[in-house]
Design a protein around this motif. Structure first.
Motif, PDB file in Angstrom:
ATOM      1  N   GLY A  99       0.817  -1.208   0.000  1.00  0.00           N
ATOM      2  CA  GLY A  99       0.000   0.000   0.000  1.00  0.00           C
ATOM      3  C   GLY A  99       0.850   1.258   0.000  1.00  0.00           C
ATOM      4  N   GLN A 100       0.505   2.191   0.872  1.00  0.00           N
ATOM      5  CA  GLN A 100       1.209   3.476   0.943  1.00  0.00           C
ATOM      6  C   GLN A 100       2.573   3.360   1.613  1.00  0.00           C
ATOM      7  N   GLY A 101       2.905   2.183   2.140  1.00  0.00           N
ATOM      8  CA  GLY A 101       4.259   1.918   2.582  1.00  0.00           C
ATOM      9  C   GLY A 101       4.606   2.298   3.997  1.00  0.00           C
ATOM     10  N   ASP A 113       6.682   6.033  -2.514  1.00  0.00           N
ATOM     11  CA  ASP A 113       7.896   6.659  -3.029  1.00  0.00           C
ATOM     12  C   ASP A 113       8.120   8.028  -2.387  1.00  0.00           C
ATOM     13  N   GLU A 114       7.058   8.808  -2.260  1.00  0.00           N
ATOM     14  CA  GLU A 114       7.158  10.136  -1.643  1.00  0.00           C
ATOM     15  C   GLU A 114       7.562  10.019  -0.169  1.00  0.00           C
ATOM     16  N   ALA A 152      -0.937   1.924  -8.393  1.00  0.00           N
ATOM     17  CA  ALA A 152       0.059   2.933  -8.753  1.00  0.00           C
ATOM     18  C   ALA A 152      -0.030   4.142  -7.833  1.00  0.00           C
ATOM     19  N   ASP A 153      -1.245   4.510  -7.429  1.00  0.00           N
ATOM     20  CA  ASP A 153      -1.416   5.671  -6.557  1.00  0.00           C
ATOM     21  C   ASP A 153      -0.775   5.441  -5.192  1.00  0.00           C
ATOM     22  N   ALA A 162      11.647  10.444   4.160  1.00  0.00           N
ATOM     23  CA  ALA A 162      12.357   9.806   5.264  1.00  0.00           C
ATOM     24  C   ALA A 162      13.844   9.624   4.978  1.00  0.00           C
ATOM     25  N   GLY A 163      14.267   9.894   3.747  1.00  0.00           N
ATOM     26  CA  GLY A 163      15.670   9.749   3.390  1.00  0.00           C
ATOM     27  C   GLY A 163      16.121   8.312   3.261  1.00  0.00           C
ATOM     28  N   VAL A 164      15.220   7.427   2.826  1.00  0.00           N
ATOM     29  CA  VAL A 164      15.560   6.013   2.675  1.00  0.00           C
ATOM     30  C   VAL A 164      15.200   5.547   1.268  1.00  0.00           C
ATOM     31  N   GLU A 165      15.686   4.369   0.916  1.00  0.00           N
ATOM     32  CA  GLU A 165      15.370   3.760  -0.369  1.00  0.00           C
ATOM     33  C   GLU A 165      14.472   2.548  -0.159  1.00  0.00           C
ATOM     34  N   VAL A 166      13.397   2.485  -0.921  1.00  0.00           N
ATOM     35  CA  VAL A 166      12.526   1.311  -0.955  1.00  0.00           C
ATOM     36  C   VAL A 166      12.281   0.980  -2.421  1.00  0.00           C
TER      37      VAL A 166
END
Length: 249
Positions: free
Chosen positions: A47-49, A76-77, A69-70, A82-86
């Motif tokens: 979901g929104q992560g 991603d935002e 996609a939404d 948060a300054g991290v990579e997912v």
């Protein structure tokens, strides 16, 4: 049948609700007791992560998979903020073989997914294929043993009576969903060669609150502390809205 996709916008609008804040915090607190610092993580139905970003901030290598996609754009935002990579991939549980090309993970998460699938046990078998030997599977189900609890504490007597022996329900978003009983879920794990390390309750005392209620900043921390404790203790965890299972392959 009303699917989650149909009510996705309602879900997104309620991300800041008390019920969702409690759910996300409690799952994260429970999962934190089982994490390795350098683990690789697959979050299916991310979901929104919320959980994916929290795990990434702990230094874990996280891949999030979701068909929306939404919601992936929101993830991603959030990761950038948060300054991290997912790593994010668009897809469903049935797409994983093609998406991941045999890649396996130290931890596989599926929080808030199984209640929308027609066969919970088949989903667990599909999930465990993504777990490395010795790795962990973390998933949640709607608690079928306490399905009458929410309508009961709200005084919705007809709904409570119907829920005592029910396994299906319409959730707070208006989507059709499935509930599962703890004994059945443990059986799924055993048949999938998973050893249940722990199980918890998610959202006990706040489950009867209106879905649109927002947190009170003055009491939120105490509320979260109580919900975490309730989720690990009998008899309270058995009355929780959801069950959180952590099992080792």
């Amino acid at each position: 049948m009303t699917s989650f996709k149909t009510v996705e916008g309602i879900w997104a609008d309620r991300l800041g609700s008390l019920r969702n804040v409690v759910r996300q915090h409690v799952i994260a607190a429970q999962l934190s007791e089982h994490l390795d610092a350098d683990a690789s993580v697959l979050d299916i139905g991310c979901g929104q992560g919320t959980q994916a970003v929290r795990l990434a901030t702990r230094g874990l290598q996280v891949t999030g998979v979701d068909p929306s996609a939404d919601l992936l754009a929101r993830l991603d935002e959030a990761a950038v903020s948060a300054g991290v990579e997912v790593r994010t991939l668009a897809g469903k549980l049935s797409d994983l073989d093609g998406l991941l090309d045999g890649e396996r993970f130290d931890l596989v998460c599926a929080h808030g997914l199984l209640m929308y699938l027609p066969d919970g046990e088949a989903a667990v078998r599909a999930l465990v294929r993504q777990v490395r030997p010795g790795g962990l599977l973390s998933f949640t189900v709607r608690n079928g043993d306490a399905l009458a609890f929410r309508p009961g504490i709200r005084g919705q007597w007809a709904k409570a009576i119907a829920a005592f022996d029910g396994t299906t329900y319409v959730n707070e978003l208006g989507a059709d969903a499935e509930a599962h009983r703890l004994g059945d879920v443990i059986g799924w794990c055993e048949r999938a060669s998973l050893r249940v390390e722990a199980w918890y309750g998610v959202r006990v005392f706040t489950d009867g609150r209106d879905a649109a209620d927002t947190p009170d900043p003055d009491s939120l921390q105490e509320c979260l502390t109580v919900e975490v404790e309730a989720g690990r203790r009998d008899p309270y965890r058995r009355m929780a809205s959801q069950l959180h299972i952590i099992a080792r392959a």
